[in-house]
Design a protein around this motif. Structure first.
Motif, PDB file in Angstrom:
ATOM      1  N   MET A   1       0.792  -1.306  -0.070  1.00 20.39           N
ATOM      2  CA  MET A   1      -0.092  -0.204  -0.079  1.00 20.39           C
ATOM      3  C   MET A   1       1.016   1.211   0.012  1.00 20.39           C
ATOM      4  SD  MET A   1      -2.908  -1.099   2.852  1.00 20.39           S
ATOM      5  CE  MET A   1      -3.785   0.523   2.415  1.00 20.39           C
ATOM      6  N   ALA A   2       0.263   2.333  -0.605  1.00 22.15           N
ATOM      7  CA  ALA A   2       1.246   3.616  -0.790  1.00 22.15           C
ATOM      8  C   ALA A   2       0.742   4.627   0.098  1.00 22.15           C
ATOM      9  CB  ALA A   2       0.966   3.963  -2.062  1.00 22.15           C
ATOM     10  N   ASN A   3       0.089   4.341   1.192  1.00 23.51           N
ATOM     11  CA  ASN A   3      -0.595   5.099   2.090  1.00 23.51           C
ATOM     12  C   ASN A   3       0.297   5.688   3.291  1.00 23.51           C
ATOM     13  OD1 ASN A   3      -1.047   2.621   3.124  1.00 23.51           O
ATOM     14  ND2 ASN A   3      -2.919   3.239   4.100  1.00 23.51           N
ATOM     15  N   LYS A   4       1.572   5.749   2.872  1.00 22.06           N
ATOM     16  CA  LYS A   4       2.330   6.107   3.900  1.00 22.06           C
ATOM     17  C   LYS A   4       3.260   7.675   3.430  1.00 22.06           C
ATOM     18  CE  LYS A   4       4.044   1.379   4.138  1.00 22.06           C
ATOM     19  NZ  LYS A   4       5.109   0.291   3.922  1.00 22.06           N
ATOM     20  N   ILE A   5       3.809   8.114   4.653  1.00 26.75           N
ATOM     21  CA  ILE A   5       4.392   9.542   4.659  1.00 26.75           C
ATOM     22  C   ILE A   5       5.914   9.133   5.190  1.00 26.75           C
ATOM     23  CG2 ILE A   5       4.674  11.759   5.383  1.00 26.75           C
ATOM     24  CD1 ILE A   5       1.574  11.927   5.618  1.00 26.75           C
ATOM     25  N   LEU A   6       7.006   9.681   4.383  1.00 25.70           N
ATOM     26  CA  LEU A   6       8.268   9.235   4.932  1.00 25.70           C
ATOM     27  C   LEU A   6       8.950  10.784   5.029  1.00 25.70           C
ATOM     28  CD1 LEU A   6      10.697   7.645   5.278  1.00 25.70           C
ATOM     29  CD2 LEU A   6      11.352   7.885   2.543  1.00 25.70           C
ATOM     30  N   VAL A   7       9.385  10.919   6.341  1.00 29.17           N
ATOM     31  CA  VAL A   7      10.143  12.013   6.681  1.00 29.17           C
ATOM     32  C   VAL A   7      11.653  11.738   6.866  1.00 29.17           C
ATOM     33  CG1 VAL A   7      10.254  13.821   8.631  1.00 29.17           C
ATOM     34  CG2 VAL A   7       8.157  12.446   8.268  1.00 29.17           C
ATOM     35  N   PHE A   8      12.448  12.723   6.292  1.00 29.80           N
ATOM     36  CA  PHE A   8      13.785  12.724   6.370  1.00 29.80           C
ATOM     37  C   PHE A   8      14.192  13.350   7.570  1.00 29.80           C
ATOM     38  CE2 PHE A   8      17.880  14.908   5.681  1.00 29.80           C
ATOM     39  CZ  PHE A   8      18.696  13.802   5.644  1.00 29.80           C
ATOM     40  N   ILE A   9      15.202  12.787   8.321  1.00 27.43           N
ATOM     41  CA  ILE A   9      15.754  13.477   9.547  1.00 27.43           C
ATOM     42  C   ILE A   9      17.047  13.765   9.485  1.00 27.43           C
ATOM     43  CG2 ILE A   9      16.119  12.683  12.145  1.00 27.43           C
ATOM     44  CD1 ILE A   9      13.169  12.592  11.307  1.00 27.43           C
ATOM     45  N   GLU A  10      17.260  15.190   9.455  1.00 25.18           N
ATOM     46  CA  GLU A  10      18.491  15.839   9.136  1.00 25.18           C
ATOM     47  C   GLU A  10      19.256  15.891  10.541  1.00 25.18           C
ATOM     48  OE1 GLU A  10      20.304  20.486   8.136  1.00 25.18           O
ATOM     49  OE2 GLU A  10      18.086  19.859   7.505  1.00 25.18           O
ATOM     50  N   GLN A  11      20.804  15.675  10.613  1.00 21.93           N
ATOM     51  CA  GLN A  11      21.457  15.588  11.609  1.00 21.93           C
ATOM     52  C   GLN A  11      22.502  16.246  11.333  1.00 21.93           C
ATOM     53  OE1 GLN A  11      24.613  13.926  11.794  1.00 21.93           O
ATOM     54  NE2 GLN A  11      24.793  13.117   9.712  1.00 21.93           N
ATOM     55  N   ARG A  12      23.381  16.773  12.425  1.00 23.33           N
ATOM     56  CA  ARG A  12      24.537  17.547  12.368  1.00 23.33           C
ATOM     57  C   ARG A  12      25.414  17.054  13.507  1.00 23.33           C
ATOM     58  NH1 ARG A  12      26.281  22.552  10.619  1.00 23.33           N
ATOM     59  NH2 ARG A  12      24.606  22.136   8.655  1.00 23.33           N
ATOM     60  N   ASN A  13      26.530  16.453  13.281  1.00 27.27           N
ATOM     61  CA  ASN A  13      27.470  16.035  14.297  1.00 27.27           C
ATOM     62  C   ASN A  13      26.694  15.032  15.177  1.00 27.27           C
ATOM     63  OD1 ASN A  13      29.620  17.520  13.275  1.00 27.27           O
ATOM     64  ND2 ASN A  13      28.921  19.352  14.658  1.00 27.27           N
ATOM     65  N   GLY A  14      25.737  14.272  14.642  1.00 27.16           N
ATOM     66  CA  GLY A  14      24.840  13.054  15.311  1.00 27.16           C
ATOM     67  C   GLY A  14      23.797  13.747  16.102  1.00 27.16           C
ATOM     68  N   GLN A  15      23.557  15.018  16.005  1.00 29.54           N
ATOM     69  CA  GLN A  15      22.306  15.580  16.752  1.00 29.54           C
ATOM     70  C   GLN A  15      21.176  15.851  15.714  1.00 29.54           C
ATOM     71  OE1 GLN A  15      22.440  15.827  20.101  1.00 29.54           O
ATOM     72  NE2 GLN A  15      24.494  14.828  19.807  1.00 29.54           N
ATOM     73  N   ILE A  16      20.152  15.497  16.003  1.00 26.78           N
ATOM     74  CA  ILE A  16      18.887  15.550  15.258  1.00 26.78           C
ATOM     75  C   ILE A  16      18.532  17.383  15.122  1.00 26.78           C
ATOM     76  CG2 ILE A  16      16.429  15.352  14.865  1.00 26.78           C
ATOM     77  CD1 ILE A  16      17.183  12.549  16.412  1.00 26.78           C
ATOM     78  N   LYS A  17      18.342  17.719  13.837  1.00 25.56           N
ATOM     79  CA  LYS A  17      18.030  19.197  13.927  1.00 25.56           C
ATOM     80  C   LYS A  17      16.559  19.358  14.089  1.00 25.56           C
ATOM     81  CE  LYS A  17      20.633  21.791  11.853  1.00 25.56           C
ATOM     82  NZ  LYS A  17      21.499  22.887  12.189  1.00 25.56           N
ATOM     83  N   ARG A  18      16.331  20.281  14.829  1.00 28.02           N
ATOM     84  CA  ARG A  18      14.823  20.794  15.168  1.00 28.02           C
ATOM     85  C   ARG A  18      13.736  20.784  13.946  1.00 28.02           C
ATOM     86  NH1 ARG A  18      13.067  26.015  18.852  1.00 28.02           N
ATOM     87  NH2 ARG A  18      12.974  26.997  16.804  1.00 28.02           N
ATOM     88  N   ALA A  19      14.499  21.358  12.886  1.00 32.47           N
ATOM     89  CA  ALA A  19      13.504  21.544  11.985  1.00 32.47           C
ATOM     90  C   ALA A  19      12.919  20.095  11.447  1.00 32.47           C
ATOM     91  CB  ALA A  19      14.222  21.971  10.317  1.00 32.47           C
ATOM     92  N   SER A  20      13.628  19.002  11.507  1.00 31.07           N
ATOM     93  CA  SER A  20      13.424  17.761  11.377  1.00 31.07           C
ATOM     94  C   SER A  20      12.017  17.047  12.153  1.00 31.07           C
ATOM     95  CB  SER A  20      14.477  16.658  11.063  1.00 31.07           C
ATOM     96  OG  SER A  20      15.146  16.835  10.305  1.00 31.07           O
ATOM     97  N   LEU A  21      12.091  17.459  13.292  1.00 29.64           N
ATOM     98  CA  LEU A  21      11.200  17.109  14.350  1.00 29.64           C
ATOM     99  C   LEU A  21       9.878  17.920  13.927  1.00 29.64           C
ATOM    100  CD1 LEU A  21      13.240  16.974  17.425  1.00 29.64           C
ATOM    101  CD2 LEU A  21      12.881  15.163  16.073  1.00 29.64           C
TER     102      LEU A  21
END
Length: 291
Positions: A1-21
């Motif tokens: 099924m194609a009813n999926k949303i995929l979110v790319f999680i951006e990181q810098r130096n191993g820390q997740i960027k708030r914009a991704s959250l």
């Protein structure tokens, strides 16, 4: 099924960027309206707190050579996983990295793309994305007609709360030989300063400060408020401040809770980068300044 949303999680130096959250929050809001499932994908080496992202599952492509951003490797891996998981919709933060990566992934997926989205609605089963136009003076509603759809989400619009954390299942996928035809070799950041793109409070200065030395006043106020220092294009062009602090159409787009503009006339290019701030305080002797 194609009813999926995929979110790319951006990181810098191993820390997740708030914009991704924030992109995760936007994706969850949309998924609730569509009854879709949200999954996240991350690329890097060691990344902290992937299990705390508010999705059911995070797939992490891991290799020590992927710690820094690689246009070629990241786009290959994200597009590959999007096809593998049959994701219909992809979300990215509208950061410098996201603005580079999202269009490349959309081409690989033959997907339509809408950048810098501030709101999502559903109309007759179609996703309607709102984005600023005319230097932020108006919003336009846009629909993507392709089966797969890519969106970048403006930072600091989908505000996070304490309830945004989750308990995601993290799946590690070791990458043996990533495509490193193009990669970032090194990041250099002005010593410990808060990035205006992620700050909730910004104090910006313009030509009204008269000289570079007077930016000490801006720095002191920003420090007291716990915010970041911003600048207009005029003072950056004059060499008073680094380009990383520039707010505006040719700088960074920001949406903080509080934006303090000191000695800034309010040229349309500057307004385009900060007019979505929740509260704007202008310190200016010109009562008719556009800001």
């Amino acid at each position: 099924m194609a009813n999926k949303i995929l979110v790319f999680i951006e990181q810098r130096n191993g820390q997740i960027k708030r914009a991704s959250l924030e992109a995760v929050k936007a994706a969850n809001n949309l998924a609730e309206k569509l009854s879709y499932e949200v999954t996240a994908v991350s690329v890097g080496n060691e990344v902290s707190d992937l299990d705390k992202i508010n999705v059911q599952k995070v797939v992490h492509y891991k290799n020590n050579e992927l710690e820094n951003y690689s246009t070629s490797a990241y786009s290959d891996l994200v597009a590959e996983f999007a096809k593998e998981s049959d994701a219909e919709i992809l979300f990215f933060g509208n950061t410098a990295l996201g603005k580079d990566l999202a269009p490349r992934v959309s081409v690989k997926l033959e997907a339509g793309i809408i950048m810098d989205v501030v709101e999502f609605n559903i109309n007759d089963g179609n996703i309607i994305a709102s984005r600023p136009v005319y230097a932020g003076k108006a919003l336009t509603n846009v629909k993507v007609n392709t089966k797969k759809k890519v969106f970048t989400v403006r930072p600091n619009v989908f505000s996070l709360s304490d309830e945004e954390s989750g308990s995601a299942q993290v799946e590690i996928k070791e990458v043996s030989s990533p495509n490193l035809a193009c990669k970032v070799v090194e990041y250099k950041k002005a010593g410990g300063k808060l990035d205006v793109a992620e700050a909730d409070i910004i104090v910006s200065g313009g030509r009204g400060l008269k000289e570079a030395g007077n930016f000490k006043l801006i720095e002191d106020l920003a420090e007291v408020l716990g915010g970041a220092v911003g600048a207009s294009r005029a003072v950056v062009d004059a060499g008073w401040r680094p380009h990383g602090e520039q707010v505006g159409q040719t700088g960074k787009t920001v949406s903080p809770t509080l934006y303090v503009a000191v000695g800034i006339s309010g040229a349309i290019q500057h307004l385009a980068g900060m007019r979505s701030s929740k509260y704007i305080v202008a310190i200016n002797k010109d009562e008719d300044a556009p800001i």
